[in-house]
Design an enzyme around this catalytic site. Structure first.
Site, PDB file in Angstrom:
ATOM      1  N   LYS A  79       0.806  -1.230   0.000  1.00 34.98           N
ATOM      2  CA  LYS A  79       0.000   0.000   0.000  1.00 34.98           C
ATOM      3  C   LYS A  79       0.832   1.269   0.000  1.00 34.98           C
ATOM      4  O   LYS A  79       0.447   2.259  -0.624  1.00 34.98           O
ATOM      5  CB  LYS A  79      -0.970  -0.005   1.187  1.00 34.98           C
ATOM      6  CG  LYS A  79      -2.077  -1.037   1.016  1.00 34.98           C
ATOM      7  CD  LYS A  79      -3.060  -1.027   2.157  1.00 34.98           C
ATOM      8  CE  LYS A  79      -4.022  -2.192   2.028  1.00 34.98           C
ATOM      9  NZ  LYS A  79      -4.985  -2.272   3.113  1.00 34.98           N
ATOM     10  N   ASN A 165      -0.193   1.469  20.910  1.00 34.49           N
ATOM     11  CA  ASN A 165       0.680   0.650  20.066  1.00 34.49           C
ATOM     12  C   ASN A 165       1.861   0.110  20.856  1.00 34.49           C
ATOM     13  O   ASN A 165       2.281   0.700  21.848  1.00 34.49           O
ATOM     14  CB  ASN A 165       1.190   1.481  18.884  1.00 34.49           C
ATOM     15  CG  ASN A 165       1.779   0.606  17.787  1.00 34.49           C
ATOM     16  OD1 ASN A 165       1.178  -0.403  17.424  1.00 34.49           O
ATOM     17  ND2 ASN A 165       2.943   0.976  17.261  1.00 34.49           N
TER      18      ASN A 165
HETATM   19  P1  NDP Z   1       1.176  -2.942   9.532  1.00 36.75           P
HETATM   20  O1  NDP Z   1       2.230  -3.976   9.345  1.00 36.75           O
HETATM   21  O2  NDP Z   1       1.305  -1.640   8.843  1.00 36.75           O
HETATM   22  O3  NDP Z   1       1.022  -2.604  11.108  1.00 36.75           O
HETATM   23  C1  NDP Z   1       0.991  -3.644  12.039  1.00 36.75           C
HETATM   24  C2  NDP Z   1       0.666  -3.105  13.430  1.00 36.75           C
HETATM   25  O4  NDP Z   1       0.454  -4.221  14.286  1.00 36.75           O
HETATM   26  C3  NDP Z   1       1.764  -2.261  14.060  1.00 36.75           C
HETATM   27  O5  NDP Z   1       1.156  -1.245  14.815  1.00 36.75           O
HETATM   28  C4  NDP Z   1       2.477  -3.264  14.966  1.00 36.75           C
HETATM   29  O6  NDP Z   1       3.098  -2.671  16.097  1.00 36.75           O
HETATM   30  C5  NDP Z   1       1.311  -4.091  15.428  1.00 36.75           C
HETATM   31  N1  NDP Z   1       1.659  -5.464  15.878  1.00 36.75           N
HETATM   32  C6  NDP Z   1       2.110  -6.472  15.108  1.00 36.75           C
HETATM   33  N2  NDP Z   1       2.259  -7.592  15.867  1.00 36.75           N
HETATM   34  C7  NDP Z   1       1.874  -7.250  17.123  1.00 36.75           C
HETATM   35  C8  NDP Z   1       1.800  -7.976  18.362  1.00 36.75           C
HETATM   36  N3  NDP Z   1       2.144  -9.266  18.425  1.00 36.75           N
HETATM   37  N4  NDP Z   1       1.354  -7.340  19.450  1.00 36.75           N
HETATM   38  C9  NDP Z   1       0.998  -6.041  19.386  1.00 36.75           C
HETATM   39  N5  NDP Z   1       1.052  -5.299  18.254  1.00 36.75           N
HETATM   40  C10 NDP Z   1       1.488  -5.905  17.140  1.00 36.75           C
HETATM   41  O7  NDP Z   1      -0.187  -3.704   9.142  1.00 36.75           O
HETATM   42  P2  NDP Z   1      -1.529  -3.022   8.580  1.00 36.75           P
HETATM   43  O8  NDP Z   1      -1.785  -1.814   9.388  1.00 36.75           O
HETATM   44  O9  NDP Z   1      -1.456  -2.886   7.104  1.00 36.75           O
HETATM   45  O10 NDP Z   1      -2.637  -4.158   8.875  1.00 36.75           O
HETATM   46  C11 NDP Z   1      -3.122  -4.368  10.187  1.00 36.75           C
HETATM   47  C12 NDP Z   1      -4.269  -5.368  10.156  1.00 36.75           C
HETATM   48  O11 NDP Z   1      -5.408  -4.819   9.496  1.00 36.75           O
HETATM   49  C13 NDP Z   1      -3.946  -6.667   9.430  1.00 36.75           C
HETATM   50  O12 NDP Z   1      -4.476  -7.727  10.209  1.00 36.75           O
HETATM   51  C14 NDP Z   1      -4.706  -6.557   8.119  1.00 36.75           C
HETATM   52  O13 NDP Z   1      -5.085  -7.815   7.603  1.00 36.75           O
HETATM   53  C15 NDP Z   1      -5.941  -5.754   8.566  1.00 36.75           C
HETATM   54  N6  NDP Z   1      -6.616  -5.056   7.462  1.00 36.75           N
HETATM   55  C16 NDP Z   1      -7.887  -5.434   7.094  1.00 36.75           C
HETATM   56  C17 NDP Z   1      -8.563  -4.790   6.063  1.00 36.75           C
HETATM   57  C18 NDP Z   1      -9.954  -5.238   5.679  1.00 36.75           C
HETATM   58  O14 NDP Z   1     -10.431  -4.860   4.602  1.00 36.75           O
HETATM   59  N7  NDP Z   1     -10.651  -5.974   6.531  1.00 36.75           N
HETATM   60  C19 NDP Z   1      -7.950  -3.679   5.321  1.00 36.75           C
HETATM   61  C20 NDP Z   1      -6.620  -3.320   5.812  1.00 36.75           C
HETATM   62  C21 NDP Z   1      -5.979  -4.004   6.831  1.00 36.75           C
HETATM   63  P3  NDP Z   1       4.570  -2.013  16.009  1.00 36.75           P
HETATM   64  O15 NDP Z   1       4.391  -0.667  15.390  1.00 36.75           O
HETATM   65  O16 NDP Z   1       5.039  -1.956  17.401  1.00 36.75           O
HETATM   66  O17 NDP Z   1       5.382  -2.944  15.143  1.00 36.75           O
END
Ligand code: NDP
Length: 291
Positions: A79, A165
């Site tokens: 994206k 976060n």
């Molecule tokens: P990103 O990789 O950009 O962000 C991931 C986030 O998750 C970060 O804030 C990260 O924290 C956090 N994170 C990851 N693992 C953990 C953990 N074990 N514990 C706590 N925090 C954690 O992903 P996206 O924002 O692109 O996507 C996020 C979710 O949204 C996904 O599951 C995706 O499938 C879903 N989604 C669904 C859509 C739909 O149409 N239904 C559309 C878009 C997204 P940190 O910053 O500390 O690394």
């Protein structure tokens, strides 16, 4: 015979071509969703899913559009690359710093848009009849998905939005970017003690690996709602957490997926498809396990 086959292939090539790029992509529901939208609205188009890595995105998108492709959806992890690829962007894409929908304009330039936030808000308001105005909203996660949903949520005039976060600085910085649009703050998970929320949105990717952010039991207000942006055939860890904590509703992001696709379809084809039958079909296919 040969000329008939030739005509058939020319006719097939006349169909407008669309695709979703991402990695992994094998289990994408987008081709099915857009196929149903096309049937529903009497449109003739092709929509395919292609596995494309971040390294190959730019050249794959160039080739797709050079060969006459009309529009692309871009999903994880593309994206932000799609945002950089677009010649121009809508305001919501600019704010979200991420693009999930690319479309060719009349002058050949490529417009980038982000339909994720609008898809989420429609799912909450229309499909689940939830009220966002005056709500205390907690967003878990400060990645690309969080960034895309903040402005559309603030437009609904919630009482407040808190972003929590794992990497605290990202939550604080993200909240800072939207400070002038409403009451919003960023923090770490352990700063949430003693707070209560009417709606908790899980926008972390923890669900994708069956994990949960560290959440205290008392975070959810009475009649509060949990919503995981992730979705699956079985309830996600966060959907289960919501049920265990007596959420009024504990939902996943399947409806958001269909709604963001409908908005992309509208951008490309100028017609709004009906989302409800598609959501019902996808829910039926996964065995109606979800609430
Ligand atoms: P990103 O990789 O950009 O962000 C991931 C986030 O998750 C970060 O804030 C990260 O924290 C956090 N994170 C990851 N693992 C953990 C953990 N074990 N514990 C706590 N925090 C954690 O992903 P996206 O924002 O692109 O996507 C996020 C979710 O949204 C996904 O599951 C995706 O499938 C879903 N989604 C669904 C859509 C739909 O149409 N239904 C559309 C878009 C997204 P940190 O910053 O500390 O690394």
């Amino acid at each position: 015979m040969g000329s008939l086959a030739g005509k058939k292939s020319i006719l097939m090539n006349l169909k407008d071509r669309y695709a979703v790029f991402g990695q992994p992509i094998a289990h994408s529901k987008s081709p099915l969703i857009h196929q149903i939208f096309a049937q529903q609205t009497g449109q003739s188009l092709d929509y395919e899913a292609h596995e494309v890595s971040a390294e190959l995105f730019s050249s794959a998108a160039e080739t797709f559009f050079a060969e006459g492709g009309k529009g692309l959806n871009c999903t994880v992890p593309l994206k932000e690359l799609a945002w950089a690829f677009a010649d121009c962007k809508t305001e919501r894409a600019r704010l979200g710093k991420a693009v999930n929908t690319l479309s060719v304009q009349a002058d050949g330039s490529v417009l980038g848009d982000n339909t994720d936030g609008c898809g989420l808000v429609r799912d909450l308001l229309i499909n689940h009849a939830l009220m966002l105005t005056g709500a205390r909203i907690l967003i878990l996660g400060a990645g690309g998905a969080s960034r895309g949903i903040i402005a559309p949520l603030l437009e609904q005039s919630p009482r407040s939005i808190v972003i929590a976060n794992r990497t605290v600085s990202k939550a604080i910085d993200l909240a800072g970017e939207f400070q002038d649009r409403g009451a919003i703050a960023g923090c770490g998970f352990n700063a949430l003690n003693h707070s209560q929320f009417d709606l908790i949105l899980n926008a972390t990717s923890a669900s994708l690996s069956g994990r949960l952010p560290p959440l205290e039991a008392g975070l959810l207000a009475e009649n509060g709602v949990c919503y995981d942006l992730a979705y699956g055939d079985a309830p996600t860890a966060f959907v289960r957490w919501g049920r265990e904590n007596h959420a009024f509703k504990s939902l996943d992001g399947l409806g958001m997926l269909v709604e963001q696709a409908a908005e992309a379809f509208y951008i490309w084809r100028g017609v709004h498809p009906e989302t409800r039958p598609v959501i019902e079909l996808l829910n039926f296919q996964r065995g109606e396990n979800q609430p």
